[in-house]
Design a protein around this motif. Structure first.
Motif, short mmCIF file in Angstrom:
data_model
loop_
_atom_site.label_atom_id
_atom_site.label_comp_id
_atom_site.label_asym_id
_atom_site.label_seq_id
_atom_site.Cartn_x
_atom_site.Cartn_y
_atom_site.Cartn_z
N GLN A 2 -34.08 3.91 -33.55
CA GLN A 2 -33.05 5.08 -33.83
C GLN A 2 -32.90 5.43 -35.23
N VAL A 3 -32.89 6.66 -35.62
CA VAL A 3 -32.88 7.01 -36.86
C VAL A 3 -31.46 7.57 -37.19
N PRO A 4 -30.82 7.20 -38.21
CA PRO A 4 -29.39 7.58 -38.38
C PRO A 4 -29.30 9.01 -38.79
N ALA A 5 -28.27 9.64 -38.24
CA ALA A 5 -28.53 11.28 -38.52
C ALA A 5 -28.36 11.42 -40.08
N LEU A 6 -27.35 10.87 -40.78
CA LEU A 6 -27.37 10.84 -42.38
C LEU A 6 -28.88 10.92 -42.85
N GLU A 7 -29.64 10.15 -42.38
CA GLU A 7 -31.11 10.08 -42.88
C GLU A 7 -31.84 11.32 -42.55
N VAL A 8 -31.48 11.73 -41.07
CA VAL A 8 -32.32 13.07 -40.91
C VAL A 8 -31.75 14.43 -41.98
N ALA A 9 -30.64 14.38 -42.32
CA ALA A 9 -30.27 15.12 -43.13
C ALA A 9 -30.51 15.28 -44.54
N GLN A 10 -30.71 14.16 -44.82
CA GLN A 10 -31.06 13.49 -46.30
C GLN A 10 -32.49 14.10 -46.35
N THR A 11 -33.45 13.91 -45.28
CA THR A 11 -34.83 14.22 -45.30
C THR A 11 -34.94 15.68 -45.43
N LEU A 12 -34.13 16.29 -44.58
CA LEU A 12 -34.20 17.76 -44.57
C LEU A 12 -33.93 18.49 -46.02
N TRP A 13 -32.85 17.92 -46.55
CA TRP A 13 -32.52 18.32 -47.97
C TRP A 13 -33.85 18.05 -48.81
N GLU A 14 -34.36 16.97 -48.64
CA GLU A 14 -35.52 16.70 -49.61
C GLU A 14 -36.45 17.55 -49.64
N ARG A 15 -36.81 17.80 -48.33
CA ARG A 15 -38.03 18.78 -48.03
C ARG A 15 -37.58 20.13 -48.52
N ALA A 16 -36.29 20.59 -48.40
CA ALA A 16 -35.77 22.04 -48.66
C ALA A 16 -36.07 22.04 -50.35
N GLU A 17 -35.61 20.77 -51.08
CA GLU A 17 -35.69 20.89 -52.41
C GLU A 17 -37.14 20.80 -52.86
N ALA A 18 -38.23 20.48 -51.98
CA ALA A 18 -39.48 20.69 -52.39
C ALA A 18 -40.18 21.84 -52.14
N GLY A 19 -39.16 22.63 -51.60
CA GLY A 19 -39.86 24.18 -51.43
C GLY A 19 -40.33 24.40 -49.82
N VAL A 20 -40.06 23.49 -49.00
CA VAL A 20 -40.35 23.81 -47.72
C VAL A 20 -39.13 24.60 -47.08
#
Length: 108
Positions: free
Chosen positions: A1-19
């Motif tokens: 299982q992937v913690p929900a906070l980890e999913v949110a952090q990954t989305l944040w990082e991808r958006a900051e990288a220009g995705v």
């Protein structure tokens, strides 16, 4: 299982990288849920287009037209148990489902 906070952090990082992100939420998603406060704060601040809909058919992340992640966790459970889809027909179904829900949703 992937913690929900980890999913949110990954989305944040991808958006900051220009995705480019488009996020679709159940209209009651941000109601209450004090235990998700940090995750919710990230999702509110992430650079993305956001819409809300009365009810989501399922939680999913469409990565691209070749890969989709489908949540198979029980409602109310902690984190995400994720099924990775790479089969063309299944991924196309996820893309179509997302686009239909996006078209029916309203902006935040």
């Amino acid at each position: 299982q992937v913690p929900a906070l980890e999913v949110a952090q990954t989305l944040w990082e991808r958006a900051e990288a220009g995705v480019r992100l488009r996020l679709l939420f159940d209209e009651r998603y941000f109601d209450g849920a004090e235990e998700r406060r940090e995750e919710d704060d990230l999702l509110r601040k992430v650079k993305a287009e956001r819409r809300r809909i009365a009810e989501l058919p399922t939680k999913m992340i469409v990565v691209d037209r070749a890969t989709a992640l489908l949540s198979v966790s029980k409602p109310g459970s902690e984190g995400f148990l994720v099924l990775t889809l790479r089969q063309e027909g299944l991924t196309a179904h996820c893309v179509s489902s997302f686009e239909q829900a996006w078209a029916r949703a309203s902006p935040f």
